[in-house]
Design an enzyme around this catalytic site. Sequence first.
Site, PDB file in Angstrom:
ATOM      1  N   ASP A 100       0.815  -1.218   0.000  1.00 17.18           N
ATOM      2  CA  ASP A 100       0.000   0.000   0.000  1.00 17.18           C
ATOM      3  C   ASP A 100       0.847   1.267   0.000  1.00 17.18           C
ATOM      4  O   ASP A 100       2.006   1.276   0.428  1.00 17.18           O
ATOM      5  CB  ASP A 100      -0.901   0.031   1.238  1.00 17.18           C
ATOM      6  CG  ASP A 100      -2.083  -0.914   1.116  1.00 17.18           C
ATOM      7  OD1 ASP A 100      -2.124  -1.696   0.144  1.00 17.18           O
ATOM      8  OD2 ASP A 100      -2.956  -0.869   2.007  1.00 17.18           O
ATOM      9  N   HIS A 252       3.652  -2.626   3.109  1.00 21.00           N
ATOM     10  CA  HIS A 252       3.730  -1.249   2.616  1.00 21.00           C
ATOM     11  C   HIS A 252       5.067  -1.037   1.905  1.00 21.00           C
ATOM     12  O   HIS A 252       6.106  -1.511   2.374  1.00 21.00           O
ATOM     13  CB  HIS A 252       3.596  -0.244   3.758  1.00 21.00           C
ATOM     14  CG  HIS A 252       2.276  -0.302   4.459  1.00 21.00           C
ATOM     15  ND1 HIS A 252       2.002  -1.251   5.440  1.00 21.00           N
ATOM     16  CD2 HIS A 252       1.143   0.447   4.327  1.00 21.00           C
ATOM     17  CE1 HIS A 252       0.770  -1.079   5.877  1.00 21.00           C
ATOM     18  NE2 HIS A 252       0.225  -0.059   5.226  1.00 21.00           N
TER      19      HIS A 252
END
Length: 738
Positions: A100, A252
């Site tokens: 992300d 991430h």
Amino acid sequence: MTTPVSRGRHHRRKKRAPRRRIPMRYLLPSFLLVALLAMLMLRGYVHSEILADHRVQAPAPTTQVPDDVLEGGPVIDARRTGEAAETLWIPDHKIVLTFDDGPDPVWTPRVLDELKKHDARGVFFVTGTMASRYPDLVQRMVDEGHEIGLHTFNHPDLSFQTTSRIDWELSQNQLVLAGAAGIRTSLFRPPYSSFSDAMDDKSWPVTQYIGSRGYLTVVNNTDSEDWKRPGVDAIIERATPEGGEGAVILMHDSGGDRSQTVAALGRFLPQMQERGYDFTNLTSALGAPSAHTPVTGFALWKGKAFIGAVEISEHVTGVLVVGLAAIGVLVMVRFGLMLLLSFLHARKVRRKGFSWGEPFTRPVSVLVPAYNERECIEATVRSLVASDYPIEVVVIDDGSTDGTADLVEAMWIPNVRVVRQRNAGKPAALNNGIAHARYDIVVMMDGDTVFEPSTVRELVQPFADRRVGAVAGNAKVGNRDSLIGAWQHIEYVMGFNLDRRMYDLLGCMPTIPGAVGAFRRDALDRIGGMSEDTLAEDTDVTMALHRDGWRVVYAENARAWTEAPESVQQLWSQRYRWSYGTMQAIWKHRRAVVERGPSGRFGRVGLPFVSLFMVVAPLLAPLIDVFLLYGLVFGPTGKTVAAWFGVLLVQAVCAAYAFRLDRERMTHLISLPLQQILYRQLMYVVLLQSWITALTGGRLRWQKLRRTGVVEAPGGTPARRKDKDKDMDMNRDRRPVA
């Protein structure tokens, strides 16, 4: 009966006045300013400084969320209107790695390197802000077989947003993907999302709406919690699914230091592959068609145009930052030099016993070029007649149409002569005046200026030094009562006269002001007199004198009071001519940089100083105010305001010192902050327009300013013109004319 043809012969149509088109060079500064602001706004947009919403919803009840969703898999399909949402699980021994908040220029390439090294695939949920700034990384993801999903443009919590804002976030994110990689995607992950069982009454309506727009919502069922930076071992432990189950793992590749994530991937990927796991795309794991759809036609070019605009805005901002740093250095260097050298200059010329040599007492000629100066010329001549120094006054009437010459002749003052000529411009008038002058020293002034009784005496004393070829006087604004007059008063005292003290010591005085200057006639003869090559004949002749080896000095006590423009339009016209003329003079004397002797010394010292402080610095100075506005709107506000006031404080110190040297009242400095905000922008646009005129080869003509004749020397009375038309008619034929 009249036919249409015959009727046309008797009734001619009234011709319409041709429309006056504004030259493009006048519009370009406005266009450039608008473009600059647009680029800054775009930069703020893609950096989440505009339209960003960082609110996060608190947990809410789950009464409206179907149990099948709360207990279901990490993929939610709510695309079928009117039907219950379906959740999907990842098959056993399949892992969908998801990343992300990227792409990040530092960590995303390292994540991609690890995936490529181990022949693994994943899904990158990108934000529009990051993808628009690093489109090459999005293209690399697609080229290496990874899937792309939307993570909104600005990363807001969508439960706070309206449906129109949600649509905007999705469409802008898709626009970026189209421009970066030529694709659309059907995958979506909400910002701040977690497991399916974390869906609540605030986020569930958003998921339903997203499904109605044709998207699969992807959450996760395994969280590495790498954003907490718990250590590589902890990340691997939390990311490992239990009992061979399939998983959507949350990681991430942006949002901070992701070195632990990269290190964890280097161990996690081979370990799980040895256990029989396959790292694959989401659609491949589900046996569904690819989430990517090619974009063509207008949508593709629209995306590319947006990416291109973002790239330009990033470069423009970078250039502006460099420009801001440059102007910061220039401002500090200039102010430092001004303060130091002005102090040394004042100490030199004010010390007891200072002199230029034996007192200079020889008579001089004062030349007054005049074109339609009826309102001012009488006050000018009377101020000269009151001089305490022996002078002759030569008024050169440059083809005036308002009776300027007649008015001077009607005054019947001894030692005041009028020379008439056809309109040919100020340089020609001055050369004509030099030809008619009786004395070796000529003082030049404007027809809208008044001298104090001691002005000429103070102005000519430096000619006791035979090396001095010209002397600059202290031009001051006489009509300083208005706001625009006060601003020019500050500029004259601080920007002109303080500069002249500095340039005097440096030996590179750039300009003898047209309002008050004196020249050795021999020096003018050697350089060919006043040149008509530029619109700044005063700057042109001063540079020519330097190159010929003459000294040009500053006489601070030779004060002249001039009438400054009283409207923005007149000020614009005057400064436009000054700026353009200065550029012409610099270009004309450019070869001095490579020459030897006095010309080379001026070229390698004077021209760089003039170019930096009179052309480049004023052009860059508004960047201070541009970044002030940018900082006020987008932050950090406190630091921005502090920096701006710091620069203003430095300017205020210099201005106060300049006013002290000139013995001026400090009350006028009250308008200094407003001058820096408004006046500087006007000067910037004028200078920018001058640059454009020069670069486009435009021609600028001399523009006459309207005068009122209200300027007076301190302690005097304004010599206003009375109605003397009758007297002039009686004496017109009796006055001798040269």
